[in-house]
Design a protein around this motif. Sequence first.
Motif, PDB file in Angstrom:
ATOM      1  N   LYS A   1      35.648  36.641  28.748  1.00 14.94           N
ATOM      2  CA  LYS A   1      34.623  36.628  29.794  1.00 14.94           C
ATOM      3  C   LYS A   1      35.241  36.884  31.161  1.00 14.94           C
ATOM      4  O   LYS A   1      34.708  37.661  31.963  1.00 14.94           O
ATOM      5  CB  LYS A   1      33.892  35.283  29.769  1.00 14.94           C
ATOM      6  CG  LYS A   1      32.687  35.212  30.689  1.00 14.94           C
ATOM      7  CD  LYS A   1      31.964  33.884  30.519  1.00 14.94           C
ATOM      8  CE  LYS A   1      30.736  33.814  31.423  1.00 14.94           C
ATOM      9  NZ  LYS A   1      30.025  32.519  31.271  1.00 14.94           N
ATOM     10  N   ARG A   2      36.368  36.240  31.445  1.00 13.08           N
ATOM     11  CA  ARG A   2      37.040  36.450  32.727  1.00 13.08           C
ATOM     12  C   ARG A   2      37.556  37.881  32.862  1.00 13.08           C
ATOM     13  O   ARG A   2      37.460  38.499  33.916  1.00 13.08           O
ATOM     14  CB  ARG A   2      38.202  35.454  32.890  1.00 13.08           C
ATOM     15  CG  ARG A   2      37.792  33.992  32.933  1.00 13.08           C
ATOM     16  CD  ARG A   2      36.833  33.716  34.080  1.00 13.08           C
ATOM     17  NE  ARG A   2      37.436  33.949  35.377  1.00 13.08           N
ATOM     18  CZ  ARG A   2      38.026  33.003  36.114  1.00 13.08           C
ATOM     19  NH1 ARG A   2      38.097  31.761  35.652  1.00 13.08           N
ATOM     20  NH2 ARG A   2      38.529  33.290  37.291  1.00 13.08           N
TER      21      ARG A   2
ATOM     22  N   SER B   1      36.382  40.589  31.463  1.00  9.28           N
ATOM     23  CA  SER B   1      35.308  41.574  31.605  1.00  9.28           C
ATOM     24  C   SER B   1      34.788  41.670  33.031  1.00  9.28           C
ATOM     25  O   SER B   1      34.175  42.672  33.403  1.00  9.28           O
ATOM     26  CB  SER B   1      34.153  41.248  30.654  1.00  9.28           C
ATOM     27  OG  SER B   1      33.576  39.991  30.968  1.00  9.28           O
ATOM     28  N   TYR B   2      35.033  40.621  33.847  1.00 12.02           N
ATOM     29  CA  TYR B   2      34.567  40.629  35.238  1.00 12.02           C
ATOM     30  C   TYR B   2      35.703  40.730  36.245  1.00 12.02           C
ATOM     31  O   TYR B   2      35.500  40.573  37.439  1.00 12.02           O
ATOM     32  CB  TYR B   2      33.770  39.345  35.535  1.00 12.02           C
ATOM     33  CG  TYR B   2      32.487  39.235  34.747  1.00 12.02           C
ATOM     34  CD1 TYR B   2      31.463  40.156  34.919  1.00 12.02           C
ATOM     35  CD2 TYR B   2      32.314  38.209  33.822  1.00 12.02           C
ATOM     36  CE1 TYR B   2      30.284  40.059  34.193  1.00 12.02           C
ATOM     37  CE2 TYR B   2      31.141  38.109  33.093  1.00 12.02           C
ATOM     38  CZ  TYR B   2      30.132  39.026  33.286  1.00 12.02           C
ATOM     39  OH  TYR B   2      28.960  38.936  32.561  1.00 12.02           O
ATOM     40  N   SER B   3      36.927  40.986  35.759  1.00 18.36           N
ATOM     41  CA  SER B   3      38.087  40.964  36.641  1.00 18.36           C
ATOM     42  C   SER B   3      38.862  42.271  36.541  1.00 18.36           C
ATOM     43  O   SER B   3      38.829  42.959  35.517  1.00 18.36           O
ATOM     44  CB  SER B   3      38.999  39.782  36.289  1.00 18.36           C
ATOM     45  OG  SER B   3      40.222  39.865  36.980  1.00 18.36           O
ATOM     46  N   ASN B   4      39.586  42.585  37.593  1.00 17.02           N
ATOM     47  CA  ASN B   4      40.489  43.735  37.581  1.00 17.02           C
ATOM     48  C   ASN B   4      41.889  43.355  37.113  1.00 17.02           C
ATOM     49  O   ASN B   4      42.742  44.219  36.956  1.00 17.02           O
ATOM     50  CB  ASN B   4      40.566  44.362  38.980  1.00 17.02           C
ATOM     51  CG  ASN B   4      39.257  45.006  39.395  1.00 17.02           C
ATOM     52  OD1 ASN B   4      38.564  45.580  38.567  1.00 17.02           O
ATOM     53  ND2 ASN B   4      38.918  44.898  40.671  1.00 17.02           N
TER      54      ASN B   4
ATOM     55  N   TYR C   1      43.761  42.221  34.229  1.00 23.44           N
ATOM     56  CA  TYR C   1      43.663  42.047  32.774  1.00 23.44           C
ATOM     57  C   TYR C   1      44.705  41.065  32.249  1.00 23.44           C
ATOM     58  O   TYR C   1      44.375  40.039  31.650  1.00 23.44           O
ATOM     59  CB  TYR C   1      43.810  43.399  32.084  1.00 23.44           C
ATOM     60  CG  TYR C   1      43.623  43.344  30.579  1.00 23.44           C
ATOM     61  CD1 TYR C   1      42.357  43.351  30.023  1.00 23.44           C
ATOM     62  CD2 TYR C   1      44.722  43.313  29.716  1.00 23.44           C
ATOM     63  CE1 TYR C   1      42.177  43.316  28.646  1.00 23.44           C
ATOM     64  CE2 TYR C   1      44.558  43.281  28.346  1.00 23.44           C
ATOM     65  CZ  TYR C   1      43.276  43.285  27.804  1.00 23.44           C
ATOM     66  OH  TYR C   1      43.115  43.237  26.444  1.00 23.44           O
TER      67      TYR C   1
ATOM     68  N   TYR D   1      44.902  37.092  32.821  1.00 21.22           N
ATOM     69  CA  TYR D   1      44.133  36.205  31.940  1.00 21.22           C
ATOM     70  C   TYR D   1      44.519  36.393  30.476  1.00 21.22           C
ATOM     71  O   TYR D   1      44.584  35.425  29.707  1.00 21.22           O
ATOM     72  CB  TYR D   1      42.636  36.464  32.113  1.00 21.22           C
ATOM     73  CG  TYR D   1      42.141  36.175  33.514  1.00 21.22           C
ATOM     74  CD1 TYR D   1      41.998  34.871  33.962  1.00 21.22           C
ATOM     75  CD2 TYR D   1      41.824  37.207  34.383  1.00 21.22           C
ATOM     76  CE1 TYR D   1      41.551  34.589  35.253  1.00 21.22           C
ATOM     77  CE2 TYR D   1      41.373  36.951  35.673  1.00 21.22           C
ATOM     78  CZ  TYR D   1      41.241  35.641  36.104  1.00 21.22           C
ATOM     79  OH  TYR D   1      40.809  35.370  37.370  1.00 21.22           O
TER      80      TYR D   1
ATOM     81  N   LYS E   1      37.707  46.802  27.778  1.00 25.31           N
ATOM     82  CA  LYS E   1      37.618  45.521  28.474  1.00 25.31           C
ATOM     83  C   LYS E   1      36.221  45.214  28.995  1.00 25.31           C
ATOM     84  O   LYS E   1      35.878  44.053  29.218  1.00 25.31           O
ATOM     85  CB  LYS E   1      38.627  45.468  29.626  1.00 25.31           C
ATOM     86  CG  LYS E   1      38.447  46.513  30.703  1.00 25.31           C
ATOM     87  CD  LYS E   1      39.347  46.224  31.903  1.00 25.31           C
ATOM     88  CE  LYS E   1      38.867  45.001  32.653  1.00 25.31           C
ATOM     89  NZ  LYS E   1      39.595  44.789  33.925  1.00 25.31           N
ATOM     90  N   MET E   2      35.390  46.212  29.183  1.00 29.30           N
ATOM     91  CA  MET E   2      34.013  45.996  29.623  1.00 29.30           C
ATOM     92  C   MET E   2      33.276  45.054  28.674  1.00 29.30           C
ATOM     93  O   MET E   2      32.393  44.284  29.077  1.00 29.30           O
ATOM     94  CB  MET E   2      33.292  47.341  29.705  1.00 29.30           C
ATOM     95  CG  MET E   2      31.815  47.263  29.989  1.00 29.30           C
ATOM     96  SD  MET E   2      31.075  48.923  30.013  1.00 29.30           S
ATOM     97  CE  MET E   2      29.338  48.499  30.212  1.00 29.30           C
ATOM     98  N   TYR E   3      33.642  45.089  27.396  1.00 29.69           N
ATOM     99  CA  TYR E   3      32.965  44.297  26.368  1.00 29.69           C
ATOM    100  C   TYR E   3      33.801  43.089  25.940  1.00 29.69           C
ATOM    101  O   TYR E   3      33.551  42.499  24.892  1.00 29.69           O
ATOM    102  CB  TYR E   3      32.681  45.173  25.150  1.00 29.69           C
ATOM    103  CG  TYR E   3      31.993  46.472  25.489  1.00 29.69           C
ATOM    104  CD1 TYR E   3      30.650  46.500  25.828  1.00 29.69           C
ATOM    105  CD2 TYR E   3      32.699  47.678  25.484  1.00 29.69           C
ATOM    106  CE1 TYR E   3      30.014  47.705  26.147  1.00 29.69           C
ATOM    107  CE2 TYR E   3      32.071  48.869  25.801  1.00 29.69           C
ATOM    108  CZ  TYR E   3      30.729  48.876  26.143  1.00 29.69           C
ATOM    109  OH  TYR E   3      30.099  50.051  26.467  1.00 29.69           O
TER     110      TYR E   3
ATOM    111  N   ARG F   1      34.126  39.952  26.648  1.00 31.04           N
ATOM    112  CA  ARG F   1      33.605  38.605  26.382  1.00 31.04           C
ATOM    113  C   ARG F   1      33.092  38.479  24.955  1.00 31.04           C
ATOM    114  O   ARG F   1      32.967  37.364  24.431  1.00 31.04           O
ATOM    115  CB  ARG F   1      32.523  38.223  27.381  1.00 31.04           C
ATOM    116  CG  ARG F   1      31.275  39.066  27.389  1.00 31.04           C
ATOM    117  CD  ARG F   1      30.431  38.716  28.610  1.00 31.04           C
ATOM    118  NE  ARG F   1      29.319  39.622  28.790  1.00 31.04           N
ATOM    119  CZ  ARG F   1      28.050  39.270  28.619  1.00 31.04           C
ATOM    120  NH1 ARG F   1      27.760  38.030  28.250  1.00 31.04           N
ATOM    121  NH2 ARG F   1      27.080  40.142  28.826  1.00 31.04           N
TER     122      ARG F   1
END
Length: 389
Positions: A24-25, A27-30, A32, A35, A112-114, A116
């Motif tokens: 989840k983190r 998918s919303y972060s630059n 990679y 995390y 990475k978009m998916y 989560r």
Amino acid sequence: MFNFDFDYDIINILLLWVMYYVGKRVSYSNSYWKYAIWVVIAFTFVEGARYGRGVDYMHYIDVYKHDLEKSQVLFSWYNNVLKTFGVPPEYAFGFYALPFITCGLFLLKEMKMYARFMFPFFLLCFIGFHEAFIRQAFSFSFYFLYITQLYNIIRSNGVVNPIEYFFLLLVAVASVSIHSIAVVAIIATTIIMLFVRRPIHWIFTIPLLLFGKFYLATHFDWSYINNLLIFLSNDDKLADYAGNADRWFSDDAMREAYTRNVLIEALETWGAVALLYLGYKVCVYLQNNDDLLINKKNTVNINVALFNVSVVGMLVLQTFYNLEIIRRVAYNWYLLWFVPFSLVIFYRKNKDVLFKLDKILAIGFFYWIWEYIRFLFVFTKERMFIWDM
């Protein structure tokens, strides 16, 4: 029968939570790897700390101690390096888990978009395989890198440094040097990614699934495989299969232990049909809305490519489910089902992709989650970690 082991179940559920939270983190972060490193740590600890789990665990203790897989040169070399540093055999499994999850994350980074959904479903998909087929899973580490590198070369339309091709060859050789049978997955994946750019239509795959599963499985001429193995028998492992073809490839080799009851067979068929149909619909949507693919016939969508690979794996696996060796070969590609599965879950609320009737069909996805529930709660032998030795 259902069981509950506090250490085993809590630790594995926490690992699943880490996969979801980090995904989840991500998918919303630059950032990679900032995390994703926590997934590496958690997975390596949980899988490295297990003891006696998996049908081949104790065998690979002996392999490690006595160097029993000399023909698999990279695997043998890796074990010898670990022994040079004084790593006990029970701790070697952590060093098998580390490259597996790290290389898997390189592949997941391309999607990475998916994340989560893909992170936790990657775990659901691969953890049983990782524990059951130790050397084959270790080999799969480099297969992940091979897919990632091949994808990057294809989407560059061939405008790459020659070192990129060398690296592709290097990881392919590394994978095969750990487990010879990886050569089949590499060849099949390469052909599919190079020549099958559109998602394989459900109008073909669903009838093929049903035909293979309920007819061809009991009406196949095994001599075709025997002849193929004789042709490939310059490899030690494949030569062994060729020399024992009657044992590996015949009606007698069909394992009744793999035969499911009628209810599970029905649920599995429902789940497979749902994945073939809904996965196709999502992949068509992605391809029609992917800016990279507009007027660029040579560009590949990684999600579509992995959907196609998993579809071929599913068709082969379901046709020869009861046959040990083919099951193990096809299982490699089939396990990429986590990609279309995650995509369908991600787009489940998108009315341009899934209709109301599609969501009813998606109930069949419970079958794929059931496999992980069995991993957690269906066991007879005590689930141990190294601190239980």
